[in-house]
Design a protein around this motif. Structure first.
Motif, PDB file in Angstrom:
ATOM      1  N   GLU A 198       6.475  13.373   7.996  1.00  0.00           N
ATOM      2  CA  GLU A 198       5.294  12.875   8.695  1.00  0.00           C
ATOM      3  C   GLU A 198       4.042  13.670   8.329  1.00  0.00           C
ATOM      4  O   GLU A 198       2.935  13.162   8.455  1.00  0.00           O
ATOM      5  N   PRO A 257      11.643  10.664   2.798  1.00  0.00           N
ATOM      6  CA  PRO A 257      11.062   9.488   3.471  1.00  0.00           C
ATOM      7  C   PRO A 257      10.694   9.748   4.933  1.00  0.00           C
ATOM      8  O   PRO A 257       9.783   9.116   5.462  1.00  0.00           O
ATOM      9  N   GLU A 302       0.842  -1.189   0.000  1.00  0.00           N
ATOM     10  CA  GLU A 302       0.000   0.000   0.000  1.00  0.00           C
ATOM     11  C   GLU A 302       0.883   1.248   0.000  1.00  0.00           C
ATOM     12  O   GLU A 302       1.867   1.319   0.734  1.00  0.00           O
ATOM     13  N   PRO A 303       0.582   2.238  -0.825  1.00  0.00           N
ATOM     14  CA  PRO A 303       1.407   3.452  -0.826  1.00  0.00           C
ATOM     15  C   PRO A 303       1.283   4.185   0.505  1.00  0.00           C
ATOM     16  O   PRO A 303       0.213   4.229   1.103  1.00  0.00           O
ATOM     17  N   ARG A 304       2.394   4.766   0.966  1.00  0.00           N
ATOM     18  CA  ARG A 304       2.377   5.521   2.212  1.00  0.00           C
ATOM     19  C   ARG A 304       1.839   6.915   1.937  1.00  0.00           C
ATOM     20  O   ARG A 304       2.178   7.531   0.928  1.00  0.00           O
ATOM     21  N   VAL A 305       1.015   7.412   2.813  1.00  0.00           N
ATOM     22  CA  VAL A 305       0.459   8.752   2.670  1.00  0.00           C
ATOM     23  C   VAL A 305       0.726   9.546   3.937  1.00  0.00           C
ATOM     24  O   VAL A 305       0.879   8.976   5.026  1.00  0.00           O
ATOM     25  N   ILE A 306       0.804  10.853   3.789  1.00  0.00           N
ATOM     26  CA  ILE A 306       0.963  11.752   4.927  1.00  0.00           C
ATOM     27  C   ILE A 306      -0.091  12.850   4.819  1.00  0.00           C
ATOM     28  O   ILE A 306      -0.566  13.153   3.716  1.00  0.00           O
ATOM     29  N   GLU A 328       0.195  11.293  -1.188  1.00  0.00           N
ATOM     30  CA  GLU A 328       0.934  10.047  -1.366  1.00  0.00           C
ATOM     31  C   GLU A 328       2.429  10.342  -1.418  1.00  0.00           C
ATOM     32  O   GLU A 328       2.887  11.230  -2.137  1.00  0.00           O
ATOM     33  N   VAL A 329       3.199   9.580  -0.637  1.00  0.00           N
ATOM     34  CA  VAL A 329       4.645   9.792  -0.566  1.00  0.00           C
ATOM     35  C   VAL A 329       5.289   9.199  -1.814  1.00  0.00           C
ATOM     36  O   VAL A 329       5.202   7.994  -2.066  1.00  0.00           O
ATOM     37  N   TYR A 349      -4.872  13.884   2.079  1.00  0.00           N
ATOM     38  CA  TYR A 349      -3.785  12.920   2.114  1.00  0.00           C
ATOM     39  C   TYR A 349      -2.890  13.109   0.899  1.00  0.00           C
ATOM     40  O   TYR A 349      -3.360  13.301  -0.220  1.00  0.00           O
TER      41      TYR A 349
END
Length: 250
Positions: free
Chosen positions: A155, A152, A117-121, A145-146, A143
């Motif tokens: 946050e 990286p 799953e793609p990381r989101v911040i 997507e990183v 949100y």
């Protein structure tokens, strides 16, 4: 001869009536009749009791039952089945759980690894700028997507308004923030008396806090909070940025 016929044949070989076998297995007489006529098929626990009560090997009952080719268990399979039948109900459930896990792992390996799953911040909509009045960070965010261009360690992110941080952070650019401890010279996102700022942080031995604009042409937008002034200061995080030296320390 099918499965039901083999049950009937084996029952008669042992001289058991349907009623007697039903009592031994723990089902009704009509259930035994349905098994023998092929109307229904016994559940797993009942099937295992049938094997015990009929004193027979599964090969004998299942041969030719499901297809034209005989269903014959190997010696290893028979040993595993006999061991399974000797377990308690809890033991059998544990075996089934392990088998289910192994089958799921096999299916996953055959289908290939799942895409992560793609990381989101969070990207907060309340902008940070010199003197820009904005509420404290809350639920007002989208949100983000990183991707490769986002650090990286980020946050969350905020969008900067104004020119007080140029050329390091342009008007309208995103500032990526984490919650690492803030040290003198770091750039942070601050809330001062309810206003949100993006500034370079410093603090002197007397306890005075300085929030500097990186654009020294906008030194008028600096914020100074003396000890005991009664003003409120909250730091939301450190902006991930290689900042220049503090003013006066070049």
């Amino acid at each position: 001869m099918g499965f039901g016929g083999r049950i009937r044949e084996r029952r008669e070989e042992l001289g058991l009536s349907r009623g007697k076998l039903a009592a031994m297995v723990g089902v009704t007489v009509s259930a035994i009749g349905n098994y023998e006529s092929g109307v229904s098929f016994p559940k797993e626990e009942i099937l295992l009791r049938l094997f015990d009560c009929l004193e027979t090997d599964p090969n004998t009952l299942f041969q030719d039952s499901f297809c034209k080719d005989s269903v014959i268990l190997s010696q290893t399979e028979r040993q595993l089945l006999e061991g399974y039948r000797g377990l308690s109900a809890r033991g059998r459930e544990s075996v089934r759980s392990v088998v289910d896990t192994l089958c799921a792992y096999r299916d996953e390996m055959e289908s290939g690894p799942a895409e992560p799953e793609p990381r989101v911040i969070p990207l907060y909509r309340s902008p940070a700028a010199a003197g820009y009045a904005a509420p404290v960070f809350g639920e007002d965010f989208d949100y983000l997507e990183v991707s490769g261009e986002i650090p990286p360690a980020a946050e969350f992110a905020v969008r900067i308004q104004g020119d007080s941080m140029t050329p390091y952070i342009a008007d309208g650019a995103l500032a990526y923030v984490n919650r690492d401890p803030l040290r003198p010279g770091d750039v942070g996102i601050f809330c001062v008396d309810g206003d949100i700022f993006c500034k370079q942080y410093d603090k002197d031995p007397a306890g005075t806090v300085y929030l500097f604009s990186l654009n020294r042409a906008r030194a008028d937008a600096d914020v100074v909070l003396t000890a005991g002034s009664g003003r409120t200061l909250v730091c939301f995080g450190r902006v991930i940025l290689r900042a220049p030296p503090l003013p006066g320390r070049e």
